[in-house]
Design an enzyme around this catalytic site. Structure first.
Site, PDB file in Angstrom:
ATOM      1  N   SER A 246      -9.913   2.274   2.610  1.00 48.79           N
ATOM      2  CA  SER A 246      -8.989   2.991   1.769  1.00 48.79           C
ATOM      3  C   SER A 246      -8.003   2.076   1.040  1.00 48.79           C
ATOM      4  O   SER A 246      -7.356   2.517   0.092  1.00 48.79           O
ATOM      5  CB  SER A 246      -8.193   3.994   2.612  1.00 48.79           C
ATOM      6  OG  SER A 246      -7.385   3.312   3.560  1.00 48.79           O
TER       7      SER A 246
ATOM      8  N   SER B 197     -10.350   0.003   6.878  1.00 53.25           N
ATOM      9  CA  SER B 197      -9.732   0.021   5.539  1.00 53.25           C
ATOM     10  C   SER B 197      -9.057  -1.258   5.096  1.00 53.25           C
ATOM     11  O   SER B 197      -8.633  -1.351   3.954  1.00 53.25           O
ATOM     12  CB  SER B 197      -8.715   1.150   5.451  1.00 53.25           C
ATOM     13  OG  SER B 197      -9.383   2.353   5.251  1.00 53.25           O
TER      14      SER B 197
ATOM     15  N   LYS C  26       0.853  -1.197   0.000  1.00 56.57           N
ATOM     16  CA  LYS C  26       0.000   0.000   0.000  1.00 56.57           C
ATOM     17  C   LYS C  26       0.885   1.243   0.000  1.00 56.57           C
ATOM     18  O   LYS C  26       1.905   1.270   0.702  1.00 56.57           O
ATOM     19  CB  LYS C  26      -0.909  -0.038   1.234  1.00 56.57           C
ATOM     20  CG  LYS C  26      -1.933   1.097   1.299  1.00 56.57           C
ATOM     21  CD  LYS C  26      -2.883   0.939   2.489  1.00 56.57           C
ATOM     22  CE  LYS C  26      -3.921   2.047   2.528  1.00 56.57           C
ATOM     23  NZ  LYS C  26      -4.888   1.922   3.634  1.00 56.57           N
TER      24      LYS C  26
HETATM   25  N1  GLN Z   1     -13.384   4.662   5.861  1.00 55.88           N
HETATM   26  C1  GLN Z   1     -12.808   5.123   7.073  1.00 55.88           C
HETATM   27  C2  GLN Z   1     -12.407   6.575   6.936  1.00 55.88           C
HETATM   28  O1  GLN Z   1     -12.642   7.108   5.924  1.00 55.88           O
HETATM   29  C3  GLN Z   1     -11.663   4.269   7.470  1.00 55.88           C
HETATM   30  C4  GLN Z   1     -10.412   4.580   6.749  1.00 55.88           C
HETATM   31  C5  GLN Z   1      -9.275   3.708   7.187  1.00 55.88           C
HETATM   32  O2  GLN Z   1      -9.453   2.712   7.885  1.00 55.88           O
HETATM   33  N2  GLN Z   1      -8.092   4.141   6.852  1.00 55.88           N
HETATM   34  O3  GLN Z   1     -11.880   7.163   7.819  1.00 55.88           O
END
Ligand code: GLN
Length: 490
Positions: free
Chosen positions: A159, A183, A79
């Site tokens: 994400s 995410s 990532k």
């Molecule tokens: N969807 C969540 C957010 O937008 C989690 C993102 C994540 O876990 N990095 O904050």
């Protein structure tokens, strides 16, 4: 050689050790697949084929000498949130420009030390803020899965959308991801893959681009529960460079995957039955309960009464920490700089040009909830709620060993389908609680919905008890027998 890319990590490691094929061969097979599909799928934002082939050649030498590590020769994706020495790292944000780190994150270093081969950097939401990967500066990746009879492109979730797409489309054997509010688990659920977020502190955050430091955790997305255990073992461990890293030994999680659930007590939290949840997800949850019962687990109904406050608390704590963490991007040290006629103008120009809309929204919310007039009403209150959520878990874990829930309230959706940020945030409803409480959680693909899209079930464990997540996850995987793959259109 395309068949090599379809192997699980466990099978590939076995083949490499038996010398059925070389690391150079499997690495080349992945490079070819990435070359052929990346324009369509957009999973990789940086490709490192030369580095990969160098690492593969080194792995082949080690295997021949009988001295390979536990991931020797296995090609993986990273990532874009992990700093990789000499390889551009931007967390998919314009503000990092063409930033090339001079150091390696601990997690990726541990993977290379174990012999893994780096194929490149994977797409993600900007600074990991999002649930659909739409906020990436490089545009979103495409989910390899589509609704039956439709050629509309769907999100792989976010994400860690690039990680999930790459694993689901056989563009790597496994990938690193990160989870601040879901995410790892939500993209896994959207792509028919497995994702685990370990206990907070299990994996070092050193060299991971920070979003919300008290919630961020590293973890893998993989093809199977066993593969996720293999990767997680290599990623975790105490690190002196991260003061929140736990000085705990890493268990042999791979051994737990096929241990079964005989005698385990599995809690079903009634608050996870939310309004408007599609019937199919309810039905899958009930099916999961049956599968575990059939394998000898005892099911207990439990209550986590503060669950309804988790999402609002998360969307205060996470932006607050982000507003502090992202203050370092000021045009002085990294990437983008828009010079103004004085310092303030330079800050403002740099930050309004460098950050995308969602990041700016979070920074404004975060700054607001931390400001002196509102701190008590929002931030302090959210922290108190967080404590209550943790206490709920501590209480129910007196009655059961692990919890079973759906991973998400929906299957993958289309780009633009959730234009309202609050609708987007609601997608995290079942995942943020584990981050707020620092607990491990795994998502395992369990079925296809009526439209042919994968759905995941989530297992949440006690702190430091990933072993139970792997046991229950392994049992669900076996019972579900989920072998579906997306039909290739890319
Ligand atoms: N969807 C969540 C957010 O937008 C989690 C993102 C994540 O876990 N990095 O904050």
């Amino acid at each position: 050689m395309t068949e090599l890319t379809k192997l699980t990590l466990a099978a590939a490691l076995d083949g490499l050790q038996r010398k059925a094929f070389s690391s150079t061969e499997i690495t080349q097979a992945f490079i070819d697949q990435i070359e052929a599909s990346n324009e369509t799928l957009n999973a990789y934002v940086v490709k490192t084929p030369e580095k990969a082939l160098d690492m593969a050649a080194e792995a082949d030498r080690k295997i021949a000498a009988g001295e390979g590590g536990r991931l020797e020769g296995a090609p993986i994706g990273v990532k874009d949130l992990y700093c990789t020495k000499g390889v551009r790292t931007t967390a998919c944000s314009n503000i990092l420009g063409e930033f090339i780190p001079t150091y390696e994150s601990t997690v990726t270093q541990q993977l290379w030390d174990a012999g893994a081969v780096m194929l490149g950097k994977l797409n993600m939401d900007e600074f990991a803020m999002g649930s659909s990967n739409e906020t990436s500066r490089f545009g979103p990746p495409a989910n390899p899965w589509r609704r039956e009879g439709s050629n509309q492109t769907l999100t792989p979730g976010g994400s860690s959308g690039g990680s999930a797409t790459a694993v689901a489309a056989d563009l790597c054997l496994g990938a690193t991801a990160s989870d601040t509010g879901g995410s790892i688990r939500q993209p896994a659920s959207f792509t028919g893959t497995v994702g685990i977020k370990p206990t907070y502190g299990r994996a070092s955050r050193y060299g991971m681009v920070a979003f919300a430091s008290s919630l961020d955790q590293a973890g893998p997305i993989a093809k199977t529960v066993e593969d996720s255990a293999i990767l997680l073992e290599a990623m975790c461990g105490h690190d002196k460079k991260d003061s929140t890293s736990l000085p705990e030994p890493v268990p042999e999680w791979r051994d737990a995957v096929h241990r079964g659930v005989q005698g385990m007590k599995i809690g079903i939290p009634k608050e996870y039955r939310v309004d408007d949840m599609p019937e199919e997800i309810e039905a899958l949850w009930s099916q999961g309960i049956e599968w575990l019962k059939e394998q000898g687990a005892e099911i207990v109904d439990v209550s986590l009464p503060h669950t309804k406050y988790a999402l609002p608390a998360y969307y205060i704590v996470a932006p607050a920490e982000a507003s502090s963490n992202l203050a370092r991007y000021d045009g002085m040290r990294y990437g983008t700089r828009v010079a103004g006629d004085n310092l303030i103008n330079t800050y403002e120009g740099t930050r309004s040009e460098g950050f995308g809309n969602e990041v700016q929204r979070r920074l404004m919310i975060g700054t607001y909830v931390l400001s002196s007039g509102y701190y008590d009403a929002y931030y302090l209150r959210a922290q108190k709620v967080r404590k209550k959520i943790l206490n709920d878990f501590v209480t129910v874990f007196g009655e059961c060993d692990a919890l079973l829930t759906p991973t998400c309230p929906s299957a993958a959706f289309a780009y633009g389908e959730k234009a309202d940020p609050v609708q987007m945030y609601l997608n995290d409803i079942f995942t943020v609680t584990a981050n707020l409480a620092g607990l491990p959680g795994i998502s395992v693909p369990a079925a296809l919905d009526k439209q042919g899209l994968p759905l995941g079930l989530q297992v949440i464990g006690k702190a430091l008890d990933e072993t139970s997540c792997f046991r229950v996850g392994g049992a669900l995987e076996e019972a579900a027998g989920f072998v579906a793959k997306p039909e290739k259109w890319w």
